[in-house]
Design a protein around this motif. Structure first.
Motif, short mmCIF file in Angstrom:
data_model
loop_
_atom_site.label_atom_id
_atom_site.label_comp_id
_atom_site.label_asym_id
_atom_site.label_seq_id
_atom_site.Cartn_x
_atom_site.Cartn_y
_atom_site.Cartn_z
N PRO A 132 0.84 -1.20 0.00
CA PRO A 132 0.00 0.00 0.00
C PRO A 132 0.87 1.25 0.00
O PRO A 132 1.81 1.37 0.78
N ASP A 133 0.58 2.15 -0.89
CA ASP A 133 1.29 3.43 -0.91
C ASP A 133 0.26 4.56 -0.91
O ASP A 133 -0.94 4.32 -0.86
N CYS A 134 0.76 5.78 -0.96
CA CYS A 134 -0.12 6.94 -0.87
C CYS A 134 -1.14 6.96 -2.00
O CYS A 134 -2.33 7.20 -1.78
N TYR A 135 -0.71 6.64 -3.21
CA TYR A 135 -1.60 6.73 -4.37
C TYR A 135 -2.65 5.63 -4.35
O TYR A 135 -3.82 5.87 -4.66
N SER A 136 -2.23 4.41 -4.01
CA SER A 136 -3.20 3.31 -3.99
C SER A 136 -4.24 3.52 -2.89
O SER A 136 -5.42 3.22 -3.09
N GLN A 137 -3.81 4.06 -1.77
CA GLN A 137 -4.77 4.30 -0.69
C GLN A 137 -5.67 5.49 -1.00
O GLN A 137 -6.83 5.52 -0.57
N GLN A 138 -5.17 6.46 -1.74
CA GLN A 138 -6.04 7.56 -2.17
C GLN A 138 -7.07 7.07 -3.19
O GLN A 138 -8.22 7.50 -3.16
N ARG A 139 -6.66 6.15 -4.07
CA ARG A 139 -7.62 5.59 -5.03
C ARG A 139 -8.69 4.76 -4.33
O ARG A 139 -9.82 4.67 -4.80
N SER A 140 -8.33 4.16 -3.19
CA SER A 140 -9.30 3.34 -2.47
C SER A 140 -10.41 4.17 -1.82
O SER A 140 -11.40 3.62 -1.35
N LEU A 141 -10.22 5.50 -1.78
CA LEU A 141 -11.25 6.35 -1.18
C LEU A 141 -12.53 6.35 -2.01
O LEU A 141 -13.62 6.57 -1.48
N VAL A 142 -12.41 6.14 -3.34
CA VAL A 142 -13.59 6.18 -4.21
C VAL A 142 -14.55 5.03 -3.89
O VAL A 142 -15.73 5.27 -3.61
N PRO A 143 -14.10 3.76 -3.89
CA PRO A 143 -15.04 2.69 -3.49
C PRO A 143 -15.45 2.78 -2.03
O PRO A 143 -16.55 2.36 -1.67
N MET A 144 -14.57 3.35 -1.19
CA MET A 144 -14.93 3.51 0.22
C MET A 144 -16.13 4.44 0.37
O MET A 144 -17.04 4.20 1.17
#
Length: 388
Positions: A64-76
């Motif tokens: 997990p990095d900053c970009y992947s976790q930021q992208r996960s905000l959309v489905p969240m």
């Protein structure tokens, strides 16, 4: 040049409720993303060909990095629609905080100093959120317009400097009060040139507990002892708090009363430090001071008085203000500044109770702290007195 201005906010009750909800939602998501990083680290901390026999081989996952976790905000947000109430960039900045905390744990900061294991934030432990792309258009003389919160009343106790661009705005909750910290930048401000320290343009200071500081010119600043003066009231409030049922409404109110007293002490001390630094720097001279191991000194019997004086905060403020004024702060070796004679350099042994310096060799007689301040000044300019 980068600088920060902090102002007090006066939000309405509905605005406070919204900001409280944001902090709680951000806290939950911060803990979730941090646990995701911890889980990956525990499963992938060693290569597959070097994995010990006692562990199982998990299915390999991308780190997990900053970009992947930021992208996960959309489905969240689709799974938890109430997160749509939080401004999108505020959520993204929270992910950056997770990254910084975890990177300091694994790699260390710019100096290579590693921090301890990041903690999960308990209730009430997540106290700020940041708008990473703020604008000066948000701020007028009476309010600051925060996206998705509205116009919040602002106490603009000093005007914003001209020519600066607003980079970020951070909303902070401290002891029942709300603040906004505006980070400003002006790339056109030139780098300052510093003059070499000489006896004429440098003054030495000796910080202490009898007096807050004494300068090499003999000026003395009385120590205010804000915590000592408020100790009686704190003792009473903390005694009341200890009698309350834990987690009850009365307990929460008692906690706020104690926190307000501590907040007042902190504000008084910081105001005193700023005014003292301004008075010293108004002379237009660089400042020499002792390079003290304050962390070590706070483990002695004088810890309460040292923390009350706040030497570390004062020296940090002094350094920042001196740099902006085109002056230097010079840290010198503190060994022997109180024992060495500032006139002839002979070591005159003293105990902590001996407050006067009397040299039998040259007849120098002056206050112990004044003698130390002169020694600090001479070491700062590179011309310490050597004993014959």
């Amino acid at each position: 040049m980068r600088t920060t201005y902090q102002y007090r906010l006066r939000p309405t009750a509905p605005q406070q409720a919204v900001m409280d909800q944001w902090l709680e939602k951000l806290r939950h998501q911060y803990n979730w993303l941090l646990s995701e990083r911890f889980q990956w680290w525990e499963e992938h901390r060693c290569p597959v060909n070097a994995c010990p026999l006692v562990c199982h081989l998990p299915q390999l996952k991308n780190q997990p990095d900053c970009y992947s976790q930021q992208r996960s905000l959309v489905p969240m947000k689709q799974a938890r629609p109430w997160y749509k109430e939080v401004y999108a960039q505020v959520l993204q900045d929270m992910v950056k905080r997770v990254k910084l905390a975890f990177d300091r744990y694994l790699k260390g900061d710019s100096n290579g100093t590693r921090s301890g294991r990041p903690r999960f934030k308990g209730k009430g432990r997540y106290r700020s959120f940041t708008y990473p792309q703020a604008s000066l258009k948000w701020v007028n003389g009476k309010a600051v317009n925060l996206p998705k919160i509205g116009k919040v009343k602002l106490i603009l106790h000093r005007p914003l400097p001209d020519g600066f661009k607003l980079k970020t705005a951070t909303i902070i909750y401290k002891a029942g009060a709300w603040y906004v910290s505006l980070s400003l930048e002006d790339k056109l401000v030139p780098s300052l040139m510093f003059d070499s320290p000489t006896p004429e343009n440098t003054v030495g200071i000796d910080v202490g507990l009898k007096s807050f500081l004494v300068t090499s010119d003999g000026e003395e600043v009385i120590i205010p002892q804000f915590y000592r003066k408020a100790e009686k009231r704190l003792k009473r409030l903390q005694r009341q708090l200890s009698k309350k049922k834990k987690a009850s409404n009365r307990c929460k109110k008692a906690v706020k009363r104690v926190a307000k007293v501590h907040r007042k002490i902190t504000n008084q001390r910081k105001d005193f430090h700023y005014k003292t630094a301004k008075k010293l720097l108004s002379q237009g001279k660089s400042i020499g001071h002792e390079s003290l191991n304050i962390k070590g000194l706070t483990k002695t019997r004088m810890a309460k008085s040292i923390n009350d004086a706040g030497w570390g905060q004062f020296l940090q403020i002094l350094s920042i203000k001196a740099e902006r004024a085109g002056l230097l702060t010079i840290a010198v070796n503190p060994n022997g500044t109180s024992q060495d004679c500032s006139s002839c350099g002979v070591k005159v042994l003293k105990t902590l109770q001996d407050r006067w310096h009397n040299c039998s060799e040259c007849g120098c007689s002056l206050d112990r702290d004044h003698n130390a301040a002169i020694n600090v000044q001479k070491r700062a300019v590179g011309h310490p007195v050597q004993a014959l």
